[in-house]
Motif scaffolding. Sequence first.
Motif, PDB file in Angstrom:
ATOM      1  N   VAL A 174      41.462   5.653 -44.025  1.00  0.00           N
ATOM      2  CA  VAL A 174      42.565   5.702 -43.058  1.00  0.00           C
ATOM      3  C   VAL A 174      43.448   4.486 -43.328  1.00  0.00           C
ATOM      4  O   VAL A 174      43.005   3.342 -43.161  1.00  0.00           O
TER       5      VAL A 174
ATOM      6  N   GLY B  17      46.935   3.341 -46.070  1.00  0.00           N
ATOM      7  CA  GLY B  17      47.140   3.236 -47.522  1.00  0.00           C
ATOM      8  C   GLY B  17      47.945   2.012 -47.890  1.00  0.00           C
ATOM      9  O   GLY B  17      48.800   2.055 -48.776  1.00  0.00           O
TER      10      GLY B  17
ATOM     11  N   HIS C 162      44.582   8.621 -46.271  1.00  0.00           N
ATOM     12  CA  HIS C 162      45.491   9.191 -45.263  1.00  0.00           C
ATOM     13  C   HIS C 162      46.394   8.070 -44.756  1.00  0.00           C
ATOM     14  O   HIS C 162      45.936   7.188 -44.025  1.00  0.00           O
ATOM     15  N   GLU C 163      47.654   8.080 -45.158  1.00  0.00           N
ATOM     16  CA  GLU C 163      48.598   7.027 -44.745  1.00  0.00           C
ATOM     17  C   GLU C 163      49.638   7.632 -43.806  1.00  0.00           C
ATOM     18  O   GLU C 163      50.266   8.633 -44.126  1.00  0.00           O
TER      19      GLU C 163
ATOM     20  N   ILE D 106      52.807 -13.710 -50.333  1.00  0.00           N
ATOM     21  CA  ILE D 106      51.421 -14.066 -50.016  1.00  0.00           C
ATOM     22  C   ILE D 106      50.855 -14.809 -51.224  1.00  0.00           C
ATOM     23  O   ILE D 106      51.365 -14.670 -52.332  1.00  0.00           O
TER      24      ILE D 106
ATOM     25  N   ALA E 296      41.030   1.375 -42.817  1.00  0.00           N
ATOM     26  CA  ALA E 296      41.876   0.334 -43.425  1.00  0.00           C
ATOM     27  C   ALA E 296      43.248   0.437 -42.762  1.00  0.00           C
ATOM     28  O   ALA E 296      44.279   0.327 -43.401  1.00  0.00           O
ATOM     29  N   ASP E 297      43.201   0.687 -41.441  1.00  0.00           N
ATOM     30  CA  ASP E 297      44.420   1.040 -40.718  1.00  0.00           C
ATOM     31  C   ASP E 297      44.969  -0.119 -39.887  1.00  0.00           C
ATOM     32  O   ASP E 297      45.577   0.088 -38.838  1.00  0.00           O
TER      33      ASP E 297
ATOM     34  N   ARG F 125      58.273 -15.749 -40.613  1.00  0.00           N
ATOM     35  CA  ARG F 125      57.908 -15.495 -41.998  1.00  0.00           C
ATOM     36  C   ARG F 125      59.108 -14.841 -42.676  1.00  0.00           C
ATOM     37  O   ARG F 125      59.764 -13.984 -42.064  1.00  0.00           O
TER      38      ARG F 125
ATOM     39  N   HIS G  30      56.056 -13.241 -35.704  1.00  0.00           N
ATOM     40  CA  HIS G  30      54.798 -12.699 -35.164  1.00  0.00           C
ATOM     41  C   HIS G  30      54.173 -13.704 -34.210  1.00  0.00           C
ATOM     42  O   HIS G  30      54.083 -14.878 -34.565  1.00  0.00           O
TER      43      HIS G  30
ATOM     44  N   ALA H  23      37.907  -2.321 -43.134  1.00  0.00           N
ATOM     45  CA  ALA H  23      38.352  -3.192 -44.236  1.00  0.00           C
ATOM     46  C   ALA H  23      39.696  -3.817 -43.868  1.00  0.00           C
ATOM     47  O   ALA H  23      40.483  -3.238 -43.124  1.00  0.00           O
TER      48      ALA H  23
ATOM     49  N   ASP I  44      42.691  -5.938 -42.270  1.00  0.00           N
ATOM     50  CA  ASP I  44      43.024  -6.353 -40.908  1.00  0.00           C
ATOM     51  C   ASP I  44      42.342  -5.499 -39.839  1.00  0.00           C
ATOM     52  O   ASP I  44      42.269  -5.907 -38.683  1.00  0.00           O
TER      53      ASP I  44
ATOM     54  N   SER J  56      44.461 -15.636 -46.012  1.00  0.00           N
ATOM     55  CA  SER J  56      43.286 -14.890 -46.477  1.00  0.00           C
ATOM     56  C   SER J  56      43.222 -13.436 -46.033  1.00  0.00           C
ATOM     57  O   SER J  56      42.227 -12.775 -46.300  1.00  0.00           O
TER      58      SER J  56
ATOM     59  N   TYR K   1      40.405 -22.062 -50.533  1.00  0.00           N
ATOM     60  CA  TYR K   1      41.054 -22.288 -51.834  1.00  0.00           C
ATOM     61  C   TYR K   1      42.353 -23.074 -51.680  1.00  0.00           C
ATOM     62  O   TYR K   1      42.851 -23.646 -52.647  1.00  0.00           O
TER      63      TYR K   1
HETATM   64  C1  FAD Z   1      52.701 -15.106 -41.771  1.00  0.00           C
HETATM   65  C2  FAD Z   1      51.654 -14.425 -42.570  1.00  0.00           C
HETATM   66  C3  FAD Z   1      51.323 -14.937 -43.821  1.00  0.00           C
HETATM   67  C4  FAD Z   1      50.301 -14.337 -44.571  1.00  0.00           C
HETATM   68  N1  FAD Z   1      49.990 -14.877 -45.780  1.00  0.00           N
HETATM   69  C5  FAD Z   1      48.947 -14.375 -46.477  1.00  0.00           C
HETATM   70  C6  FAD Z   1      48.558 -14.975 -47.710  1.00  0.00           C
HETATM   71  O1  FAD Z   1      49.191 -15.931 -48.188  1.00  0.00           O
HETATM   72  N2  FAD Z   1      47.479 -14.477 -48.348  1.00  0.00           N
HETATM   73  C7  FAD Z   1      46.772 -13.418 -47.851  1.00  0.00           C
HETATM   74  O2  FAD Z   1      45.771 -13.024 -48.461  1.00  0.00           O
HETATM   75  N3  FAD Z   1      47.143 -12.798 -46.702  1.00  0.00           N
HETATM   76  C8  FAD Z   1      48.210 -13.249 -46.000  1.00  0.00           C
HETATM   77  N4  FAD Z   1      48.584 -12.652 -44.843  1.00  0.00           N
HETATM   78  C9  FAD Z   1      47.828 -11.472 -44.346  1.00  0.00           C
HETATM   79  C10 FAD Z   1      48.124 -10.162 -45.090  1.00  0.00           C
HETATM   80  O3  FAD Z   1      49.509  -9.943 -45.193  1.00  0.00           O
HETATM   81  C11 FAD Z   1      47.456  -9.011 -44.329  1.00  0.00           C
HETATM   82  O4  FAD Z   1      46.157  -9.385 -43.956  1.00  0.00           O
HETATM   83  C12 FAD Z   1      47.329  -7.770 -45.198  1.00  0.00           C
HETATM   84  O5  FAD Z   1      48.589  -7.336 -45.640  1.00  0.00           O
HETATM   85  C13 FAD Z   1      46.669  -6.662 -44.369  1.00  0.00           C
HETATM   86  O6  FAD Z   1      46.569  -5.498 -45.106  1.00  0.00           O
HETATM   87  P1  FAD Z   1      45.877  -4.224 -44.466  1.00  0.00           P
HETATM   88  O7  FAD Z   1      45.981  -3.167 -45.510  1.00  0.00           O
HETATM   89  O8  FAD Z   1      44.545  -4.567 -43.905  1.00  0.00           O
HETATM   90  O9  FAD Z   1      46.766  -3.863 -43.184  1.00  0.00           O
HETATM   91  P2  FAD Z   1      48.250  -3.299 -43.071  1.00  0.00           P
HETATM   92  O10 FAD Z   1      49.105  -3.798 -44.179  1.00  0.00           O
HETATM   93  O11 FAD Z   1      48.685  -3.522 -41.673  1.00  0.00           O
HETATM   94  O12 FAD Z   1      48.094  -1.736 -43.334  1.00  0.00           O
HETATM   95  C14 FAD Z   1      47.589  -0.816 -42.433  1.00  0.00           C
HETATM   96  C15 FAD Z   1      48.064   0.559 -42.916  1.00  0.00           C
HETATM   97  O13 FAD Z   1      47.461   1.560 -42.116  1.00  0.00           O
HETATM   98  C16 FAD Z   1      48.443   2.529 -41.776  1.00  0.00           C
HETATM   99  N5  FAD Z   1      47.986   3.137 -40.525  1.00  0.00           N
HETATM  100  C17 FAD Z   1      47.822   2.548 -39.322  1.00  0.00           C
HETATM  101  N6  FAD Z   1      47.381   3.424 -38.403  1.00  0.00           N
HETATM  102  C18 FAD Z   1      47.251   4.602 -39.067  1.00  0.00           C
HETATM  103  C19 FAD Z   1      46.833   5.905 -38.653  1.00  0.00           C
HETATM  104  N7  FAD Z   1      46.477   6.167 -37.397  1.00  0.00           N
HETATM  105  N8  FAD Z   1      46.818   6.894 -39.584  1.00  0.00           N
HETATM  106  C20 FAD Z   1      47.177   6.646 -40.889  1.00  0.00           C
HETATM  107  N9  FAD Z   1      47.587   5.439 -41.308  1.00  0.00           N
HETATM  108  C21 FAD Z   1      47.617   4.439 -40.415  1.00  0.00           C
HETATM  109  C22 FAD Z   1      49.738   1.731 -41.632  1.00  0.00           C
HETATM  110  O14 FAD Z   1      50.880   2.552 -41.768  1.00  0.00           O
HETATM  111  C23 FAD Z   1      49.589   0.721 -42.775  1.00  0.00           C
HETATM  112  O15 FAD Z   1      50.112   1.215 -43.986  1.00  0.00           O
HETATM  113  C24 FAD Z   1      49.610 -13.196 -44.070  1.00  0.00           C
HETATM  114  C25 FAD Z   1      49.962 -12.658 -42.823  1.00  0.00           C
HETATM  115  C26 FAD Z   1      50.988 -13.259 -42.080  1.00  0.00           C
HETATM  116  C27 FAD Z   1      51.348 -12.669 -40.751  1.00  0.00           C
END
Ligand code: FAD
Length: 395
Positions: A11, A13, A34-35, A48, A153-154, A179, A276, A294, A296, A307, A387
């Motif tokens: 869940v 992408g 499923h995105e 990042i 992974a949503d 940011r 944010h 997985a 966030d 991280s 790191y």
């Molecule tokens: C200021 C800031 C600086 C950062 N700097 C760094 C850095 O330097 N290094 C680092 O490692 N990380 C950094 N991060 C964190 C990083 O950007 C995020 O942790 C990472 O992008 C999260 O990815 P993700 O795939 O878990 O979540 P997301 O990118 O939020 O993706 C979730 C996905 O799920 C989809 N989704 C949600 N609900 C559903 C549903 N019901 N059905 C289908 N799809 C769904 C969404 O459309 C989205 O595509 C930073 C964050 C911030 C705010």
Amino acid sequence: MAVTGLRIGVVGGSIAGCAAAIAGARAGADVTVHERSGAALQDRGFGIVIPPSLHRELVTGGYLGPDMPTTPVATRIWLTRVSGGRSSRELARQEAPVTSCNWGLLWRALRANVGESVYRRGLPVDSVGRTPSGRALIRTEDGEQEYDIVVGADGHRSVTRGLIAPNVRPVPAGYLVWRGTIPLSALRDHPKPLELLRSSWITLGFPGGHGVFYLIPGTVPGSRLLAYAIYGFPPKPTESQVPVSTAYVRYIAEEHFPAEWADIVARGEHAAQALHPVADFVVPRAAEPPFLLAGDAASVTRPHTASGAVKALGDALCLERALRGSSSAAEALVRYADERSAEGARLVELGRRLGRELVECTPDWPAMGPADVDAWSRGTLNGARSYLYGSMHRR
Ligand SMILES: Cc1cc2nc3c(=O)[nH]c(=O)nc-3n(C[C@H](O)[C@H](O)[C@H](O)COP(=O)(O)OP(=O)(O)OC[C@H]3O[C@@H](n4cnc5c(N)ncnc54)[C@H](O)[C@@H]3O)c2cc1C
């Protein structure tokens, strides 16, 4: 013996979802992503950083192509504004190598390794559930799909987490992060900052917050952008006439930064910008068979640890190892949870400690020199690894 013939539904992408899909496919599973979003996610042009060793592992492991543009730098420079003046003073240099990336290009590089037919976009997952026999279900407008494992992974509002850890809620830090990215043209009249940024990433300390600056690749091949994250408290209503919006970052820069850095932030045409509230949370267990969380969806740390994506990518590497080293899906998920739950909790704790020292109770930066910054870094880490403080772990 490796478990084979599994069907895995993912869940989401984005970074975590694409990386988990690659992990599953590499371990021999039949994966479907499923995105919800119908649009490409590559336009999120934020910066990042990730550890160079992780970048190498992802390239060697086939998660990322070697051609993904990055801007690696080896040194961290600490700056502040001199007391009673507007010029900049370098406090310290630390060896802290990072591989800086454009979030959108990283997503695109991962996405390129997830097969086209595997990635279904434009349809949200409405809910997840269990069949009477204990398999996992994903429900969309198109009906129900059954899987051996569902990877949530949503993101931070995960529907998957809502099922397995419904009581986990974000804990607000009380401060904000601005940011964004700025085209390099904003540095045209500022050769000194540009020279520093070519070899280093910058931490700029001020009372009640700090800013982080580094160069990242732009989407035009060979181009660069200046990425920033600036942390601070929102003003009390009586303190400022300037509304708290993305534009408020220019006010913070004028108020606290050395003149040339203030000018870069205040005058630069921001290519991407977001505001944010800083918050964190962590689930007690990152998997409950047949579900795993997985990226966030499992935990969000205060961004001072840099991280979130690092953890999402580490989650995927762990998933691949767990699938290859287990004889059932349930065993793989227990292994995954044992390793990744602890990492999520560790990072949340580290983020809180860094947030306390870098925003809530900032030291008197202008009074500090290299030995003070090293002592402050060691005290703040209190034995934890990061790191971003590479050389602190080697002495
Ligand atoms: C200021 C800031 C600086 C950062 N700097 C760094 C850095 O330097 N290094 C680092 O490692 N990380 C950094 N991060 C964190 C990083 O950007 C995020 O942790 C990472 O992008 C999260 O990815 P993700 O795939 O878990 O979540 P997301 O990118 O939020 O993706 C979730 C996905 O799920 C989809 N989704 C949600 N609900 C559903 C549903 N019901 N059905 C289908 N799809 C769904 C969404 O459309 C989205 O595509 C930073 C964050 C911030 C705010």
